[in-house]
Design a protein around this motif. Sequence first.
Motif, short mmCIF file in Angstrom:
data_model
loop_
_atom_site.label_atom_id
_atom_site.label_comp_id
_atom_site.label_asym_id
_atom_site.label_seq_id
_atom_site.Cartn_x
_atom_site.Cartn_y
_atom_site.Cartn_z
N LYS A 549 -4.76 -1.48 1.79
CA LYS A 549 -4.51 -0.09 2.18
C LYS A 549 -3.93 0.72 1.02
O LYS A 549 -4.25 1.89 0.85
CB LYS A 549 -3.55 -0.06 3.37
CG LYS A 549 -4.16 -0.57 4.67
CD LYS A 549 -3.13 -0.64 5.80
CE LYS A 549 -3.75 -1.19 7.07
NZ LYS A 549 -2.74 -1.29 8.18
N LEU A 550 -3.06 0.08 0.24
CA LEU A 550 -2.44 0.77 -0.89
C LEU A 550 -3.23 0.62 -2.19
O LEU A 550 -2.84 1.16 -3.21
CB LEU A 550 -1.01 0.22 -1.11
CG LEU A 550 0.02 0.59 -0.04
CD1 LEU A 550 1.33 -0.12 -0.31
CD2 LEU A 550 0.24 2.10 0.01
N ARG A 581 0.64 9.27 2.34
CA ARG A 581 1.00 10.10 1.20
C ARG A 581 0.48 9.50 -0.11
O ARG A 581 0.22 10.21 -1.07
CB ARG A 581 2.52 10.30 1.14
CG ARG A 581 3.03 11.15 2.30
CD ARG A 581 4.53 11.42 2.20
NE ARG A 581 5.02 11.98 3.45
CZ ARG A 581 6.28 12.34 3.67
NH1 ARG A 581 7.19 12.18 2.70
NH2 ARG A 581 6.65 12.84 4.83
N PHE A 582 0.33 8.18 -0.13
CA PHE A 582 -0.23 7.53 -1.33
C PHE A 582 -1.71 7.85 -1.45
O PHE A 582 -2.19 8.21 -2.53
CB PHE A 582 -0.02 6.01 -1.24
CG PHE A 582 -0.76 5.24 -2.31
CD1 PHE A 582 -0.20 5.10 -3.57
CD2 PHE A 582 -2.00 4.68 -2.05
CE1 PHE A 582 -0.89 4.40 -4.56
CE2 PHE A 582 -2.69 3.99 -3.03
CZ PHE A 582 -2.13 3.85 -4.29
N ARG A 583 -2.43 7.75 -0.34
CA ARG A 583 -3.89 7.90 -0.38
C ARG A 583 -4.34 9.36 -0.40
O ARG A 583 -5.40 9.68 -0.92
CB ARG A 583 -4.52 7.17 0.80
CG ARG A 583 -4.36 5.65 0.73
CD ARG A 583 -4.99 4.98 1.95
NE ARG A 583 -6.44 5.03 1.88
CZ ARG A 583 -7.24 3.99 1.61
NH1 ARG A 583 -6.69 2.81 1.34
NH2 ARG A 583 -8.53 4.12 1.61
N LEU A 889 -19.13 -6.56 9.03
CA LEU A 889 -18.57 -5.78 10.14
C LEU A 889 -18.34 -4.32 9.75
O LEU A 889 -18.24 -3.45 10.61
CB LEU A 889 -17.25 -6.39 10.63
CG LEU A 889 -17.32 -7.71 11.40
CD1 LEU A 889 -15.99 -8.04 12.05
CD2 LEU A 889 -18.43 -7.69 12.44
N VAL A 890 -18.26 -4.04 8.45
CA VAL A 890 -18.09 -2.66 7.99
C VAL A 890 -19.24 -1.78 8.46
O VAL A 890 -19.10 -0.55 8.56
CB VAL A 890 -17.93 -2.62 6.45
CG1 VAL A 890 -19.23 -3.00 5.76
CG2 VAL A 890 -17.43 -1.27 5.99
N ASP A 961 -9.56 1.25 4.86
CA ASP A 961 -10.43 0.21 4.27
C ASP A 961 -10.19 -1.18 4.84
O ASP A 961 -10.77 -2.15 4.35
CB ASP A 961 -10.28 0.15 2.75
CG ASP A 961 -10.65 1.46 2.07
OD1 ASP A 961 -11.55 2.14 2.58
OD2 ASP A 961 -10.04 1.78 1.03
N CYS A 962 -9.35 -1.31 5.84
CA CYS A 962 -9.10 -2.62 6.47
C CYS A 962 -9.85 -2.70 7.79
O CYS A 962 -9.74 -1.81 8.64
CB CYS A 962 -7.61 -2.82 6.72
SG CYS A 962 -6.70 -3.18 5.23
#
Length: 997
Positions: A549-550, A581-583, A889-890, A961-962
């Motif tokens: 995620k990060l 806030r990071f992404r 699965l994506v 993205d998870c």
Amino acid sequence: MFLNCHTYYSLRYGSIAIEELLELARSFNISTLSLTDINSTSACLEFLRTASKYGVKPVVGVDFRNGANQEFVLIAKNNTGFENINAYLSEFLHQDTYQIPQRSKLMQDVYVVYPFQKNIDFELLPNEFIGISYQELAKLPFSKWKNKLDKLVVLHTVSFQNKKGFNTHRLLRAIDNNELLSRLHESEQGELWHQFVSEETIEKYFEHYPDIISNTKDLMSSCNVVFDFSGEVPNNQKSYTANEALDYKLLEKLSYRGLEYRYPKADEKVYVRIKKELEIIKEKGFVSYFLINWKILKYARSKGYFYVGRGSGANSIIAYLLRITDVDPIELDLYFERFINLYRKNPPDFDIDFSWQDRDDITNFIFKRFPNTALITVYNTFKYRAAIRELGKVFGLPKSEIDVLSSGSYNYQTLDKLSQLVVIYSKFIQGFPNYLGIHAGGILISEKPIHHYCGTFLPPKGFATTQIDMVIAEDIGLYKFDILSQRGLGKIKDAVGIVAKNHADLPPIDIHNIAKFKEDLRIKYLLKNAKAIGCFYVESPAMRMLLKKLQVDNYLGLVAASSVIRPGVAQSGMMREYILRFRYPERRKDAHPVLLDIMPETYGVMVYQEDVIKVAHYFGGLTLGEADMLRRGMSGKFRSRDEFLKVKEQFFSNCRNTGKDLNFTQEVWRQIESFAGYAFAKGHSASYAVESYQSLYLKAYFPLEYMVATINNSGGFYSVELYIHEARLHGGNILAPCVNHSEYIAVIKGKDIYLGFMFLQSFETKTAIKIINERVNNGRFLSLDDFIERVPISIEQITILIKIDAFRDFGKHKRELLWEAHMKINKVTFDEFNISLFQVERAAYEIPKLTSTQLENAFDEIELLGFPLSNPFNLLVDKNLSTFRMKNLVNYIGKIIVIEGYLVTVKKTKTSKGKQMFFGTFLDVDGDFIDSVHFPPVAQKYPFRGKGIYRITGKVMEEFDCITVETTMMERLAIVEDPRYADSRKAQRPKPKKRVS
């Protein structure tokens, strides 16, 4: 008047908490009280600290007993007397079994009170008295003490608060004696009247014996034990060199000498930081604390021991220069005031992790090098479910009923009377201290003898251990050194050794070259793609998903992730906000300007413990001392204490006075409160990240060697089976134990990984060692006969080896070998036997040609290793699997899919409404991870049923993205019948009778 009062630290005897005892004393207008717990001084310091709050003068001592049988009570006249009592008590507690004598030894400044019922046949010394209760007064005229009233004092025992307390006491005594309550002997319990009465009542009973009253008052008034609980002055060993001025010179010298190793091109910023830290360390009296840690780690390096220094002390440049830590506070801009400030009373925290193999030697060194040393105890308390089981046994309930009560799945109103009593009293004793354990790593090194503060006992490890815990120790200025054990370091050390052996052509690994590792592209790839199985602190399902995620691919990102993952940050919603806030940089403008200004690096979100101090100081207007008290209070140590509540009030008052919005102030407080006790100091996170990088380097370049080291150190977050799976994914050929190749631990030869004998369930260590020694000394084993001739072994032990196929080099099937072994080995074997000069040829038996299948081998492996070495999906009855795989699965986000997974681990948690839910981790048939979510309705309807392969139906969800599967239905799939027993079961089935026409 009350010389013999007990708290619940009279373990499995008393039923009163310390403050409850003092509150009871106040309610009876008792002005002086003597706390004398049974064979314990655990409660004494806390009693002395809090007594004045209740208007009570505290007196302390010990009630010396053999079981429930009272021998004498010792009361301290002053601190010297208290130290003497602690030392005397410890003489007994350091023995495996001990017997308290009928008479106490003579000690300075100690009063001795013998119970009236004892047959005292010796002359009393001036400090010795006879204690008599009002219940015994009728016997006094007929005793030899009737004309020696100057030697009598009132001895009224207080062990419980009321009838319920007495009933609790009896239950505790039954638990202690492992006895049914109905069979508890009266000699093993106290009397119902061992409760408080008023001083007026006592004086009324003793109205004809005023001398006894005055003797008692004189004794108690002469007692005065005093400790300083301000914490202003540390009571740790004051000087390393026996001279405080020399201490400082040595610290200064070592710090500047460390520049060559740490900062070959030091700039002005480094020198300013060194000067500032040295001045405050000196002013606060923490010089010896640093030097003692330095000495311990200098010894560790001399022995080649791996270690990691972490804790708030990792924010210190002096610690970095002294090689206590490996974290550069200049590079990371670590907040100096988190580590130390002029208002801070306690020294910085150094948590030193060692390999589990090395820690005992380090502890032994500390005890030998520093004279006043002890481990710290922890109070292991009664947990509710454990109390249910203990009391269920005491009341004689059958196991099935105890299981129901323990599970919590019952209706209280429908329970019978006994079961209701079990529930009532289990709730009552929940939280009572049950027994004394050992703190995970805390060690005290004090200026004065440890017995100045408390008694000590001797656990099996053989190191003296205090009867007080770390919170009470800190109250009196004793701050612990943390010497911890960690298997991650054992993995790193072992892996480096395995690499050196297997790759002798390569230069030695410098595992401390963290600067190089930070720039390594392979490590960046592993981090960003969360392929860190086996690596310290970054391998759990939650951390694996957070790294994705990060999009972490650098050191600073990992430092932040190490703290963001902590429970408080995650549960408060701040972890999600930090990710957002990071992404999405545009979201950062939503942060409050004051908070963004305080914490620009983390986008205005509290992530580290330093942030609590910064927000409390800059936003809440607290002094640095108050802010630090707030941080420590949040950790749970002082949550109920007045000083913490005053700081909270000050925080809100300051925010109100500076015009801050109340709703926002309350939100900031909620964030502080939700995670301050869980979040890491930034330096602490940075220290964890250093170890993570070391393990990531080994995983990136030497995956098989690293996995072998992981397996040998009992794994990590997961079971050994998953690390074997990981080794196989990296090209390893996993082989069962073999008598000609295996060691006690797993070994690697090329890409072949031979599991060690240690992994075989029920296989004896001594037999494994004999096999290895014999092979080393006399060469490989050539046949089963050769093995039997050379190794003394029982039929049970050789059966284990045969079933795991450890004799596969001999070219015979397991079933043939089992026949041979049973015919050639006696049922009884001896540990040692003499090898004859002339080898006797064993009889050869005609054995039918037998075979075993791969399926049988798999079940043998499950029985002996706990898991199959082949693909567990091969054991399914129905091998028609879904076509869905984790890697695709994506393409099905938002769709319902069906996928099969081999269960790896389950995390149980609760929703905000207290309902149970789960997060599952599985492996699909390709060996990729499936992460599943099981919300309460599904968790209840489709529970996990242990190890195995499950068919999961659910919706594919994606967040940052998870990919996860939100489970709607789940079933564990059937595996084939164990073929080893199938034939025998068929044979036992009755044959159908023939029809008679």
